[in-house]
Design an enzyme around this catalytic site. Structure first.
Site, PDB file in Angstrom:
ATOM      1  N   SER A 132     -63.860 -28.591 -17.540  1.00 46.84           N
ATOM      2  CA  SER A 132     -64.879 -29.612 -17.805  1.00 46.84           C
ATOM      3  C   SER A 132     -65.036 -29.876 -19.302  1.00 46.84           C
ATOM      4  O   SER A 132     -65.508 -30.941 -19.704  1.00 46.84           O
ATOM      5  CB  SER A 132     -66.226 -29.166 -17.228  1.00 46.84           C
ATOM      6  OG  SER A 132     -66.178 -29.179 -15.821  1.00 46.84           O
ATOM      7  N   GLY A 241     -60.485 -45.174 -16.169  1.00 50.67           N
ATOM      8  CA  GLY A 241     -59.719 -45.866 -15.118  1.00 50.67           C
ATOM      9  C   GLY A 241     -59.386 -44.927 -13.975  1.00 50.67           C
ATOM     10  O   GLY A 241     -59.451 -45.306 -12.802  1.00 50.67           O
ATOM     11  N   GLY A 339     -65.729 -32.811  17.813  1.00 48.55           N
ATOM     12  CA  GLY A 339     -66.031 -31.520  18.444  1.00 48.55           C
ATOM     13  C   GLY A 339     -64.928 -30.504  18.165  1.00 48.55           C
ATOM     14  O   GLY A 339     -64.317 -30.515  17.094  1.00 48.55           O
ATOM     15  N   GLU A 363     -60.561 -34.899 -12.052  1.00 47.34           N
ATOM     16  CA  GLU A 363     -60.911 -36.040 -12.926  1.00 47.34           C
ATOM     17  C   GLU A 363     -62.407 -36.036 -13.272  1.00 47.34           C
ATOM     18  O   GLU A 363     -63.032 -37.092 -13.420  1.00 47.34           O
ATOM     19  CB  GLU A 363     -60.432 -37.363 -12.322  1.00 47.34           C
ATOM     20  CG  GLU A 363     -58.919 -37.328 -12.139  1.00 47.34           C
ATOM     21  CD  GLU A 363     -58.206 -38.638 -12.332  1.00 47.34           C
ATOM     22  OE1 GLU A 363     -58.805 -39.592 -12.842  1.00 47.34           O
ATOM     23  OE2 GLU A 363     -57.004 -38.688 -11.996  1.00 47.34           O
ATOM     24  N   THR A 365     -65.816 -33.164 -12.510  1.00 45.80           N
ATOM     25  CA  THR A 365     -66.629 -32.759 -11.358  1.00 45.80           C
ATOM     26  C   THR A 365     -67.809 -33.735 -11.185  1.00 45.80           C
ATOM     27  O   THR A 365     -68.145 -34.497 -12.105  1.00 45.80           O
ATOM     28  CB  THR A 365     -67.214 -31.355 -11.596  1.00 45.80           C
ATOM     29  OG1 THR A 365     -68.031 -31.421 -12.774  1.00 45.80           O
ATOM     30  CG2 THR A 365     -66.123 -30.307 -11.786  1.00 45.80           C
ATOM     31  N   SER A 366     -68.487 -33.619 -10.046  1.00 47.46           N
ATOM     32  CA  SER A 366     -69.694 -34.439  -9.839  1.00 47.46           C
ATOM     33  C   SER A 366     -70.710 -34.162 -10.945  1.00 47.46           C
ATOM     34  O   SER A 366     -71.431 -35.069 -11.391  1.00 47.46           O
ATOM     35  CB  SER A 366     -70.325 -34.122  -8.482  1.00 47.46           C
ATOM     36  OG  SER A 366     -69.538 -34.649  -7.448  1.00 47.46           O
TER      37      SER A 366
HETATM   38  N1  CAA Z   1     -64.018 -43.713 -23.713  1.00 44.10           N
HETATM   39  C1  CAA Z   1     -63.708 -43.668 -25.025  1.00 44.10           C
HETATM   40  N2  CAA Z   1     -64.181 -42.716 -25.856  1.00 44.10           N
HETATM   41  C2  CAA Z   1     -64.994 -41.773 -25.338  1.00 44.10           C
HETATM   42  C3  CAA Z   1     -65.359 -41.759 -23.984  1.00 44.10           C
HETATM   43  C4  CAA Z   1     -64.845 -42.783 -23.159  1.00 44.10           C
HETATM   44  N3  CAA Z   1     -65.136 -42.836 -21.857  1.00 44.10           N
HETATM   45  N4  CAA Z   1     -66.168 -40.716 -23.754  1.00 44.10           N
HETATM   46  C5  CAA Z   1     -66.333 -40.092 -24.922  1.00 44.10           C
HETATM   47  N5  CAA Z   1     -65.614 -40.726 -25.875  1.00 44.10           N
HETATM   48  C6  CAA Z   1     -65.551 -40.388 -27.295  1.00 44.10           C
HETATM   49  C7  CAA Z   1     -66.935 -40.490 -27.906  1.00 44.10           C
HETATM   50  O1  CAA Z   1     -67.207 -41.802 -28.356  1.00 44.10           O
HETATM   51  C8  CAA Z   1     -66.836 -39.524 -29.060  1.00 44.10           C
HETATM   52  O2  CAA Z   1     -66.098 -40.106 -30.111  1.00 44.10           O
HETATM   53  P1  CAA Z   1     -66.742 -40.307 -31.590  1.00 44.10           P
HETATM   54  O3  CAA Z   1     -67.282 -38.984 -32.026  1.00 44.10           O
HETATM   55  O4  CAA Z   1     -65.596 -40.794 -32.392  1.00 44.10           O
HETATM   56  O5  CAA Z   1     -67.831 -41.310 -31.394  1.00 44.10           O
HETATM   57  C9  CAA Z   1     -65.937 -38.445 -28.493  1.00 44.10           C
HETATM   58  O6  CAA Z   1     -65.188 -39.024 -27.430  1.00 44.10           O
HETATM   59  C10 CAA Z   1     -66.685 -37.239 -27.994  1.00 44.10           C
HETATM   60  O7  CAA Z   1     -67.622 -37.659 -27.034  1.00 44.10           O
HETATM   61  P2  CAA Z   1     -68.714 -36.669 -26.457  1.00 44.10           P
HETATM   62  O8  CAA Z   1     -69.474 -36.082 -27.612  1.00 44.10           O
HETATM   63  O9  CAA Z   1     -69.492 -37.390 -25.397  1.00 44.10           O
HETATM   64  O10 CAA Z   1     -67.780 -35.534 -25.826  1.00 44.10           O
HETATM   65  P3  CAA Z   1     -68.127 -34.164 -25.108  1.00 44.10           P
HETATM   66  O11 CAA Z   1     -67.317 -33.093 -25.690  1.00 44.10           O
HETATM   67  O12 CAA Z   1     -69.611 -33.989 -25.019  1.00 44.10           O
HETATM   68  O13 CAA Z   1     -67.533 -34.376 -23.621  1.00 44.10           O
HETATM   69  C11 CAA Z   1     -67.427 -35.097 -21.384  1.00 44.10           C
HETATM   70  C12 CAA Z   1     -67.797 -35.407 -22.848  1.00 44.10           C
HETATM   71  C13 CAA Z   1     -67.832 -36.336 -20.622  1.00 44.10           C
HETATM   72  C14 CAA Z   1     -68.167 -33.901 -20.820  1.00 44.10           C
HETATM   73  C15 CAA Z   1     -65.907 -34.911 -21.297  1.00 44.10           C
HETATM   74  O14 CAA Z   1     -65.539 -33.717 -21.918  1.00 44.10           O
HETATM   75  C16 CAA Z   1     -65.370 -34.927 -19.886  1.00 44.10           C
HETATM   76  O15 CAA Z   1     -65.133 -35.994 -19.305  1.00 44.10           O
HETATM   77  N6  CAA Z   1     -65.087 -33.748 -19.282  1.00 44.10           N
HETATM   78  C17 CAA Z   1     -64.409 -33.679 -18.002  1.00 44.10           C
HETATM   79  C18 CAA Z   1     -62.925 -33.611 -18.192  1.00 44.10           C
HETATM   80  C19 CAA Z   1     -62.165 -34.115 -17.020  1.00 44.10           C
HETATM   81  O16 CAA Z   1     -62.537 -35.088 -16.370  1.00 44.10           O
HETATM   82  N7  CAA Z   1     -61.039 -33.495 -16.727  1.00 44.10           N
HETATM   83  C20 CAA Z   1     -60.203 -33.952 -15.676  1.00 44.10           C
HETATM   84  C21 CAA Z   1     -58.819 -33.449 -15.886  1.00 44.10           C
HETATM   85  S1  CAA Z   1     -57.593 -34.583 -15.467  1.00 44.10           S
HETATM   86  C22 CAA Z   1     -57.391 -34.567 -13.815  1.00 44.10           C
HETATM   87  O17 CAA Z   1     -58.127 -33.991 -13.056  1.00 44.10           O
HETATM   88  C23 CAA Z   1     -56.262 -35.440 -13.372  1.00 44.10           C
HETATM   89  C24 CAA Z   1     -55.567 -34.992 -12.167  1.00 44.10           C
HETATM   90  O18 CAA Z   1     -54.598 -34.257 -12.235  1.00 44.10           O
HETATM   91  C25 CAA Z   1     -55.955 -35.526 -10.853  1.00 44.10           C
END
Ligand code: CAA
Length: 384
Positions: A132, A241, A339, A363, A365-366
């Site tokens: 995460s 996406g 069933g 991609e 978690t919830s």
């Molecule tokens: N689009 C563009 N930029 C983004 C963004 C987005 N959606 N979300 C964040 N950013 C940018 C922010 O603008 C910020 O940039 P700046 O400092 O330059 O402004 C930077 O990223 C950091 O943002 P946050 O401070 O919000 O980042 P964070 O460390 O707090 O994390 C999070 C945010 C949403 C928790 C993120 O870490 C996250 O999505 N975690 C889950 C990871 C994940 O989904 N993993 C899936 C693995 S892939 C997979 O499962 C594929 C498969 O095989 C099926």
């Protein structure tokens, strides 16, 4: 719902529905048992243009919009969720990231081949200690002349074993947190990248999930995707996406579970009546259909926002959150309706139930989707 779709979107939906139900469905249960990667079906899908769906024709893609793409992905998931996740990562994350952030050379070489289905793409962000929280990843990329040397281990990589090209994130500057992460295109024949053993999973068994181990993996500097430090932004943009894609996968599996339950309820008799005549079950069906339609609309609306060039991070997370939790409820109810038979492999609903379980996990978690949604509501970058 269909009145809002264009003729082209409806044509894509019906073409993929036919392929999915006539071809893909024939072997899905068997592949679930044998864990055989659907290579042959993916080749057929390439011929239908499904492996470069949103790639413009100038790079050998089908040039569809995101709405057309999610309709197609739902139809693939209807028959085989394993094939759908391969299609989703390949199109939503790999092709889209190269299209958006790649150099012209990368588009001419890799994107064209991906879009033509010459090989499948994978995306390597997650690590054993960084799921995460991908900013805490340990994989490093150190520049050495006109190459980078990548070292580290990526975990739970969809299509990691069967992909021809992998987008890998690595730290180019460990001091800079997310701004020190860069992305690289690593091809399957690079001797520095090795796939680990296949995970033995509860569901999506025909989609391979492996570790990717990078041991002094030398990558030409020209294969860095975007600029140094762009890796986290590329991953997050790709996941915006990708999450609409997981919503589409959820809608497809849920619709399959509902349709299988309708068929069963119209055949099965108890107390001298078809079980479809019992109000208790009819209300269950009404709720299931309503929830699926709600998820479908969230998916279509997030996809339309992406097509209109609007920021859709929050809507993608909402669609993913609602649809992935919805399909877990629907597949559980589908087993209940069947069933004791629902608990056996004689009927497909037990596979749907197992396949759907990971949708609330991968991609993001919830819980992570709720972090993204609430951060966007408050717009204060509140941390988890
Ligand atoms: N689009 C563009 N930029 C983004 C963004 C987005 N959606 N979300 C964040 N950013 C940018 C922010 O603008 C910020 O940039 P700046 O400092 O330059 O402004 C930077 O990223 C950091 O943002 P946050 O401070 O919000 O980042 P964070 O460390 O707090 O994390 C999070 C945010 C949403 C928790 C993120 O870490 C996250 O999505 N975690 C889950 C990871 C994940 O989904 N993993 C899936 C693995 S892939 C997979 O499962 C594929 C498969 O095989 C099926």
């Amino acid at each position: 719902m269909s009145s809002k779709l264009t003729d082209e979107q409806l044509m894509i939906q019906s073409m993929v529905r036919e392929f999915s139900r006539e071809v893909l469905s024939q072997t899905a249960a068997e592949r679930d048992r044998t864990k055989e990667f659907p290579a042959e079906n993916l080749q057929q899908m390439a011929e239908l243009g499904l492996l470069g769906m949103m790639v413009p024709p100038e790079y050998d893609g089908a040039g569809s919009d995101t709405v057309g793409y999610v309709l197609a992905l739902s139809e693939i998931a209807y028959s085989c969720a394993s094939t759908a996740v391969v299609m989703s990562v390949h199109n939503s994350i790999v092709c889209e990231s190269i299209l958006k952030f790649g150099s012209e050379h990368q588009k001419q070489t890799y994107l064209k081949e991906l879009a033509a289905g010459k090989y499948i793409g994978a995306f390597a962000l997650t690590e054993p200690q960084a799921g995460s929280d991908p900013v805490s990843q340990y994989t490093t990329a150190v520049q050495d002349g006109d190459h980078y040397i990548i070292n580290g281990t990526k975990r739970f990589i969809t299509t990691g074993k069967n992909a021809g090209l992998v987008i890998v994130t690595a730290k180019t500057d460990p001091e800079l947190k997310h701004k020190g992460i860069s992305a690289f295109l690593v091809s399957k024949d690079n001797p520095g990248m090795k796939a680990g053993a296949l995970e033995d999973k509860m569901g999506l068994r025909a989609s391979d999930t492996v570790d990717l181990i990078f041991d002094d993996c030398r990558v030409p500097a020209g294969d860095r995707l975007g600029s140094e430090g762009d890796g986290f932004k590329i991953a997050m943009t790709g996941l915006d996406g990708g999450r609409i894609g997981i919503a589409a996968q959820s809608v497809g599996v849920a619709q399959a579970a509902l349709d299988a339950s309708v068929t069963y309820a119209q055949e099965r008799e108890q107390f001298n009546r078809k079980i479809s005549k019992f109000q208790g079950l009819r209300w269950m069906f009404a709720d299931m259909a309503t929830e699926i339609e709600a998820a479908r609309q969230l998916m279509l609306s997030a996809a339309a926002m992406k097509d209109n060039g609007q920021k859709h991070t929050m809507q993608a997370s909402m669609a993913k959150l609602f649809a992935s939790e919805m399909v877990n409820r629907i597949t559980a109810k589908a087993i209940q309706i069947h069933g004791g038979y629902g608990f056996t492999k004689e009927y497909p609903v037990e596979r749907f139930y197992r396949d759907a379980r990971v949708f609330t996990i991968y991609e993001g978690t919830s819980e992570i989707q709720r972090v993204v949604i609430s951060n966007n509501i408050f717009n204060d970058k509140r941390k988890p």
